[in-house]
Design a protein around this motif. Structure first.
Motif, short mmCIF file in Angstrom:
data_model
loop_
_atom_site.label_atom_id
_atom_site.label_comp_id
_atom_site.label_asym_id
_atom_site.label_seq_id
_atom_site.Cartn_x
_atom_site.Cartn_y
_atom_site.Cartn_z
N ALA A 198 0.83 -1.21 0.00
CA ALA A 198 0.00 0.00 0.00
C ALA A 198 0.86 1.26 0.00
O ALA A 198 0.49 2.27 -0.59
N TYR A 199 2.01 1.19 0.64
CA TYR A 199 2.90 2.34 0.74
C TYR A 199 3.56 2.65 -0.61
O TYR A 199 3.67 3.80 -1.01
N CYS A 200 3.98 1.63 -1.30
CA CYS A 200 4.71 1.81 -2.55
C CYS A 200 4.57 0.55 -3.39
O CYS A 200 4.91 -0.53 -2.93
N ARG A 201 4.04 0.70 -4.60
CA ARG A 201 3.84 -0.46 -5.46
C ARG A 201 4.13 -0.11 -6.90
O ARG A 201 4.15 1.06 -7.27
N LEU A 202 4.34 -1.14 -7.70
CA LEU A 202 4.52 -0.96 -9.13
C LEU A 202 3.17 -1.16 -9.82
O LEU A 202 2.37 -1.99 -9.39
N PRO A 203 2.91 -0.43 -10.88
CA PRO A 203 1.63 -0.57 -11.59
C PRO A 203 1.45 -1.98 -12.14
O PRO A 203 2.40 -2.61 -12.58
#
Length: 65
Positions: free
Chosen positions: A32-37
């Motif tokens: 949720a904090y940082c993800r790749l599309p």
């Protein structure tokens, strides 16, 4: 040994529109904090029981991170 890809190489492949299937094995809060599309979230402890959810397109490079 499992082949590895450097972040710069992955970015180049994504930017070029190459077929890449991303499997994120981090925890949901990290995702949720940082993800790749267009990634697929399957936390590592759940991966063995959820392998049927890993469905890369034919010929896609599978990247697990």
């Amino acid at each position: 040994m499992i082949p590895q890809i450097r972040p710069e190489e992955l970015k180049a492949k994504l930017d070029a529109g190459e077929s890449v299937y991303l499997v994120d094995v981090r925890n949901p809060d990290e995702h949720a904090y940082c993800r790749l599309p267009n990634d697929v979230l399957i936390p590592l402890p759940e991966l063995p029981s959820r392998l049927e959810e890993v469905e890369p397109p034919a010929g896609a490079l599978v990247v697990v991170y």
